[in-house]
Design an enzyme around this catalytic site. Structure first.
Site, PDB file in Angstrom:
ATOM      1  N   SER A 153       0.813  -1.219   0.000  1.00 31.81           N
ATOM      2  CA  SER A 153       0.000   0.000   0.000  1.00 31.81           C
ATOM      3  C   SER A 153       0.846   1.269   0.000  1.00 31.81           C
ATOM      4  CB  SER A 153      -0.941   0.003   1.210  1.00 31.81           C
ATOM      5  OG  SER A 153      -0.222  -0.207   2.412  1.00 31.81           O
ATOM      6  N   ASP A 393      -3.022   6.160  11.888  1.00 31.29           N
ATOM      7  CA  ASP A 393      -2.221   5.573  10.814  1.00 31.29           C
ATOM      8  C   ASP A 393      -0.936   6.382  10.677  1.00 31.29           C
ATOM      9  OD1 ASP A 393      -1.038   4.701   8.500  1.00 31.29           O
ATOM     10  OD2 ASP A 393      -2.802   4.923   7.232  1.00 31.29           O
ATOM     11  N   HIS A 396       1.161   5.234   6.299  1.00 26.14           N
ATOM     12  CA  HIS A 396       0.921   5.827   4.978  1.00 26.14           C
ATOM     13  C   HIS A 396       1.123   7.334   5.030  1.00 26.14           C
ATOM     14  CE1 HIS A 396      -1.352   1.975   5.054  1.00 26.14           C
ATOM     15  NE2 HIS A 396      -0.808   1.847   3.858  1.00 26.14           N
TER      16      HIS A 396
END
Length: 947
Positions: A153, A393, A396
Site C-alpha cells: 500500500s 495511521d 501511509h
C-alpha cells in the site's frame, strides 16, 4: 511595524536630510551617465554581432546540459525539508480523482484534518537545487511506454501521488482507468503512456495477494515463487518496486504449492526470509528483464514513527528537525540486504537497478501521516474512540505530501537514461563544434570585457553615483509611500524576520508556540503596501543608525510587545559578549556595546502618573490617574534620541481623575468620562514634549491603537466568540472592529497636529491600526502564560481567550488582569532562553517551602522576583547549553540553597523512591534524585519541562 520605523528613521536623523545632493553633483552625474550610456550602446552592438556569428549555439541546450550534469553528481537523498508555500503543493488534491475513489487512506483533508502545513514542505538537497517537477515533460518521457509500480500500500501511495501529479496535464476525455484484480491501470491516451499499480506486498507469492481481502491471521508466502505476479509486468519499460513492512510480520515459509498436500512449512526468521525473497526477485530480473529497454527502481523502506510508549504521530504538526534522527522501526539490516541484492544485479548481471533511498528524508516527516484523518474500514470501538492514538495511521502518507518527492526523484533519475541512450548529450562531433563556437564566443567576451573596463575607468565615479541614485530613488519612493494602506501576503521566504528560539527576551505573553500553538502560519505573513515595496529589514543598518543613541519605548504591555520585537530583530546581529540587559524598576535596558546603542522599555501605561505604575503589581481594584502629572516618568526618558509612545487600552477603563497628589489629604477625585480624560492626558503629554524635547535631536513617534478581536460577530462568527481558534487573517479590506474607537484616534491625531503646527515639533503617527485589524489570528489567544489559576468557567476556551479587561461581579479581580490577544512574536522551536521559563513562581514557592518561617534567619530574603532578577544579572546562568544542562545548573543552585538553609525547616524533607525517579510526599512537580555522599544527602532537583 519595525520596518516602518526603520524607513522613517532613514529619512532624517539628527535633524539632517540624508543622501540629498547638490545641484553641482547632479550635473556631474548627468555627464557621467551620458558617457556610460554611450559605452553601453557600443557594448550592445558588439554583443549582438557576437551572437549573430555564433548563431548555432543554443543556450537552452547548454543550460539543460549543465543542469543535468549537476544533477548527475547530486545526492538527492541528503538534505533538509524547507517550508515553501510558493511552489508546494505540486497539485490540488481536491482536483485529483484518484485520491478519493482509489484510497481514502490518503485523503486527509476529506476526513477533517485542519492543520495543512504538511502540504508546504519541500525537500532541499545539500548538493543542488531540484528543478520543479514538470508533468508535461514526464508524460513526454513516458510516451509509448509502460511504468509499473509493484508492491504494497505504500507503493500504491506513491502511484496515486504520481498520477495526481500528472493528471492535471491530461484532458479528461484523454485518460482511462481500468481495474483488473491486483492491477490498476491509468492510460494517458494522447501520449500512449500507461502507469500501473500491481498489488504484491511481498513481491513473491503469498496468501495475502488479494488486493482487497488480504487480512489473514496466519501469513504464508512462497519465498521461491514470483512468476504468478511477474507475468503482469514482464513487458514494462520502467519498474518501481517496494517491499518492507509486510516482511516484519510473523511469516511462515511454504515450500511447495498452496494446493499440494506434501508442502512443507517453516519459520526462518525475518531477515533470512527477506533475503530469500529478494534473491527470488533478483533472479527473475536477471532472467527476464530486457537490459536495453527496462529501467528498474527499488524504493527503500517507508517510515513508521512513534515517541513515548502509547504515543505516535497523532497530533504531530511539525517535521523532525534533528538531522541525525533515525526511527526505531527502520531496520538498517534489512536495508543492507536490499543494497546487496541491487549491487549484485548491477555488477554481475548487468541489470541496471537504482535504489530510491527515501528512508532518511521520510524519517523527518512524522506529521505527514494520515493519523486519524482517514477512512476506517472497520467500526471503531469505544476504547479506540477514547484513545485516538490507538488507531492513528502512522505508516501511509497524506496526499499531496511526501511521496510526491519520491516521484520527483524518479523523474530526475529517468532523465539520465532512457531506452539505453544518454539524454540531452550530443555526439562527439557536435560537442567539438560546440567547443569551437564557445571558444570564439569566449574570445569576443574577453574583448567586450576589456572595453567595458575601459569605459568604467573613464567614469570611475559611476558606481558610487549609481548606488546613491538607487538609494535616493528608493528613499524618494518610500517618502511618498503610504505604508499603512495595503494587504497581508503569505511569504515564507522572507518571514519571519528572526528565529525566536534564539531570542532571550521573549515574554511569556507572546511565546505562543511554547504554550502549545500548533498552527504557525501567523509567522509567515508580510505586509505589502499598495504604493511601494518595503525593503527587507536590515538589522545591521538599524544598529548603525542607533550608534551612540538611545531609543525608549514608553507605554503599556503592547508597547513592550513592540520593544521585544525590536530587540529580537536586532539581537541576532550582536555577539553574546557585546550585549547585556538591565532591569531597574519600570525601566528595562538593552545595550548593544559595540554600537553604544541603548534600546529601553519604560512602563507607563497611561503615560501620566497613576496608581498602576508598578510594572509587576498594577492590578488594582480602582484605577486612579493624575491627569496633569507626567514628570515622574518623563525624567527617565528626557535625554532619549528616539521616543516611541503608545497609550490606549488602559484609558478605556473606568478611570478616576485625581487633582493633587496621592499623599495629600486635600486631593479631589472625579470622573470625567473616557474621552475627556484621554484628551487631558494627551494634552499633558504634548505640553511636556513642547517644553522639554530637543527639536534638533529627538525623533518622536506615537503608535496608534492596537486593535483587539474580542467580538467574533464583527467578522461573521457567532456572538460570544473571539480570536480563539482563528488561523487566517481577515481579507475584507473595509473591516474595522467594534473595539477600535475612531474618536480616541482623532484625539491622538489632533494632539499630534497641534504639536507639529503650533509648536514646530515633529511627531510621527505610526498608524498601525487598520493593518493590525486584519490579523485576528495573530493574537496569543489561549497560548500564553496565565498568571492566575483558571476557573472552571474560564477553562472554556472562548472565555479565557478574552482580549480586553472584563471585571467580575465582585469587582475584586479581572479575568486575567490584562488583554490576552497580543501579537505573537516569532518563537520557533525551543523555548526562550530565560531562567523564568524553566522555573515558575509556583515551583519556586513550593521548593523553598519554609524559607519565611519564623525560625529562619534569612526570612524574607529568598523571593522569586529577587531570584529571577539576580539570575538575569548573570547572563550565562541557566541560559547556555541544551535544556537538560540548563535544568541541572538551576537545580544544583537551588538544591545547594535548600541544603545549606534547610529551607527554614528542622531537617531535609524525606524522599520516597519509585524506581530510578523519586517523588516527595507533598508531590512537588519535579524529579528528585538522591545521592548518598559520606552518609549525607544532597538533593539534586531536575526540573521537568512543563508541557
Amino acid at each position: 511595524m519595525m520596518a516602518y520605523f526603520n524607513k522613517l528613521k532613514t529619512e532624517k536623523m539628527n535633524g539632517r536630510p540624508l543622501l540629498l545632493w547638490s545641484s553641482w553633483n547632479n550635473k556631474v552625474m548627468g555627464i557621467q551617465l551620458t558617457i556610460q550610456l554611450l559605452v553601453a550602446l557600443i557594448t550592445a552592438v558588439l554583443v549582438i554581432t557576437t551572437l549573430s556569428l555564433s548563431r548555432a549555439i543554443r543556450p537552452k541546450e547548454i543550460g539543460e546540459k549543465i543542469q543535468l550534469t549537476s544533477l548527475s553528481r547530486c545526492n538527492f537523498f541528503t538534505g533538509k525539508w524547507v517550508f515553501d508555500n510558493q511552489s508546494r503543493p505540486l497539485y490540488n488534491g481536491s482536483n485529483c480523482s484518484f485520491i478519493s475513489f482509489l484510497d481514502d487512506g490518503m485523503a486527509c483533508q476529506n476526513y477533517g484534518r485542519k492543520d495543512l502545513d504538511y502540504l508546504y514542505w519541500k525537500w532541499q538537497p545539500h548538493d543542488c537545487d531540484l528543478p520543479r517537477f514538470n508533468a508535461t515533460a514526464m508524460l513526454e518521457k513516458l510516451r509509448n511506454k509502460r511504468l509499473v509500480y509493484v508492491g504494497d500500500s505504500l507503493n500504491r501511495n506513491q502511484w496515486v501521488s504520481l498520477v495526481c501529479m500528472l493528471e492535471s496535464s491530461i484532458h479528461t476525455h484523454l485518460k482511462q482507468v481500468h481495474f483488473n484484480g491486483s492491477l490498476v491501470t491509468l492510460k494517458a491516451i494522447e501520449y500512449n503512456a500507461t502507469i500501473d499499480f500491481y498489488w504484491a506486498p511481498l513481491l513473491v507469492e503469498s496468501n495475502c495477494d488479494d488486493a482487497w481481502h488480504h487480512r489473514v491471521k496466519d501469513r504464508v508466502l512462497r519465498v521461491d515463487s514470483i512468476e504468478k505476479h511477474a507475468r503482469f509486468w514482464v513487458d514494462a519499460d520502467v519498474l518501481v518496486f517496494n517491499s518492507y513492512l509486510w516482511w516484519r510480520l510473523d511469516l511462515t515459509v511454504l515450500w511447495g504449492s498452496f494446493e499440494s498436500a506434501d508442502a512443507k512449512y517453516e519459520q526462518l526468521g525475518m531477515v533470512r526470509t527477506y533475503e530469500l525473497g529478494l534473491q527470488t526477485w533478483a533472479d527473475w530480473l536477471d532472467t527476464h528483464v530486457n537490459r536495453t529497454k527496462t529501467r528498474v527502481f527499488f524504493v527503500s523502506m517507508g517510515e513508521e514513527w512513534g515517541k513515548a510508549e502509547g504515543e505516535n504521530c497523532y497530533n504531530e504538526t511539525e517535521p523532525i528537525s534533528n538531522a541525525e534522527y533515525w526511527g526505531s522501526e527502520s531496520s538498517p539490516g534489512m536495508m543492507r540486504l536490499v543494497e546487496a541484492a541491487i549491487k549484485k544485479l548491477n555488477e554481475k548481471s548487468g541489470v541496471k537497478a537504482d535504489l530510491l533511498n527515501i528512508t532518511q528524508l521520510s524519517e523527518y516527516r512524522k506529521e505527514a501521516h494520515p493519523s486519524i484523518y482517514r477512512k476506517h474500514w472497520d467500526p471503531l470501538s469505544k476504547e479506540q474512540l477514547e484513545n485516538p492514538s490507538s488507531y492513528a495511521d502512522c505508516t501511509h502518507w497524506c496526499l499531496p505530501g511526501v511521496p510526491d518527492v519520491w516521484n520527483h526523484f524518479l523523474s530526475l533519475k529517468k532523465q539520465r537514461k532512457m531506452n539505453g541512450r544518454p539524454v540531452l548529450f550530443g555526439s562527439s562531433l557536435k560537442n567539438k563544434g560546440m567547443g569551437i563556437q564557445l571558444s570564439f564566443q569566449l574570445l569576443v567576451a574577453i574583448i567586450t570585457a576589456v572595453l567595458v573596463l575601459t569605459a568604467l575607468s573613464m567614469s570611475r565615479g559611476i558606481s558610487q553615483a549609481s548606488k546613491l541614485v538607487e538609494k535616493q530613488t528608493q528613499i524618494s519612493s518610500l517618502s511618498s509611500c503610504n505604508f499603512y494602506s495595503g494587504k497581508w501576503v503569505f511569504d515564507n521566504q522572507s518571514r519571519p524576520l528572526y528565529n525566536g528560539t534564539n531570542c532571550s527576551f521573549m515574554d511569556d505573553g507572546m511565546a505562543c508556540q511554547k504554550f502549545g500553538r500548533k498552527n504557525l502560519k501567523y509567522l509567515y505573513w508580510k505586509w505589502q503596501p499598495n504604493d511601494c515595496d518595503l525593503p527587507r529589514f536590515n538589522a545591521t543598518a538599524m544598529l548603525e543608525k542607533l550608534r551612540n543613541k538611545r531609543v525608549v519605548y514608553v507605554g503599556d504591555s503592547l508597547n513592550r510587545n513592540q520593544w521585544v520585537s525590536m530587540v529580537c530583530i536586532l539581537e541576532s546581529e550582536i555577539p553574546i559578549h557585546l550585549k547585556y540587559v538591565n532591569y531597574n524598576g519600570s525601566l528595562v535596558t538593552f545595550k548593544a556595546i559595540e554600537y553604544n546603542a541603548t534600546i529601553d522599555f519604560y512602563w507607563a501605561p497611561l503615560l501620566v502618573e497613576s496608581n498602576c505604575d508598578d510594572p509587576s503589581y498594577h492590578r488594582v481594584e480602582e484605577r486612579i490617574v493624575r491627569i496633569d502629572s507626567i514628570e515622574k516618568h518623563a525624567r527617565i526618558w528626557k535625554d532619549a534620541d528616539v521616543l516611541v509612545f503608545n497609550s490606549y487600552l488602559w484609558w478605556r477603563l473606568n478611570l478616576k481623575v485625581l487633582w493633587g497628589s496621592f499623599e495629600s489629604a486635600n486631593a479631589k477625585y472625579e470622573y470625567l468620562g473616557m474621552l475627556r480624560t484621554y484628551e487631558l492626558g494627551l494634552q499633558t503629554w504634548a505640553d511636556w514634549l513642547d517644553t522639554h524635547v530637543n527639536r534638533t535631536k529627538t525623533r518622536v513617534f506615537f503608535v496608534s491603537l492596537s486593535p483587539t478581536h474580542n467580538r467574533g460577530e464583527d467578522w461573521g462568527k457567532a456572538n460570544g466568540q473571539n480570536c480563539y481558534d482563528e488561523t487566517e487573517p481577515i481579507s475584507n479590506r473595509e473591516y474595522w472592529g467594534s473595539d477600535s474607537d475612531p474618536e480616541m484616534m482623532k484625539l491622538v491625531e489632533v494632539a499630534i497636529k497641534k504639536l507639529n503646527e503650533k509648536s514646530g515639533f515633529k511627531v510621527e503617527l505610526l498608524n498601525i491600526t487598520q493593518l493590525s485589524e486584519y490579523r485576528k489570528e495573530g493574537h496569543s489567544s489561549i497560548y500564553r502564560k496565565h498568571w492566575d489559576p483558571l476557573t472552571k468557567e474560564q477553562l472554556q476556551p472562548y472565555h479565557h481567550s478574552q482580549i480586553i479587561l472584563v471585571k467580575t461581579k465582585s469587582r475584586t479581580k479581572l479575568c486575567f488582569g490584562e488583554w490576552f490577544c497580543f501579537v505573537c512574536l516569532s518563537l520557533r522551536g525551543a523555548l526562550a532562553q530565560d531562567v523564568g521559563v524553566l522555573i515558575s513562581k509556583d515551583i519556586f514557592e513550593r521548593m523553598l517551602l519554609h524559607r519565611n518561617d519564623a525560625n529562619c534567619n534569612g526570612k524574607g530574603f529568598y523571593t522569586y522576583d529577587a531570584f529571577i532578577t539576580a539570575a538575569r544579572s548573570f547572563g550565562a546562568f541557566g541560559t547556555t547549553g541544551n535544556t537538560n544542562t540548563r535544568k541541572k545548573e538551576i537545580a544544583a543552585f537551588l538544591a545547594q540553597t535548600s541544603l545549606e538553609t534547610t529551607g527554614g525547616g528542622q531537617q531535609l524533607r524525606m524522599v520516597h523512591f519509585h524506581g530510578d525517579i523519586a517523588s516527595s510526599k507533598n508531590e512537588v512537580p519535579h524529579q528528585i534524585t538522591v545521592l548518598q555522599i559520606n552518609s549525607g544527602l544532597v538533593l539534586l532537583m531536575l526540573l521537568q519541562m512543563i508541557q
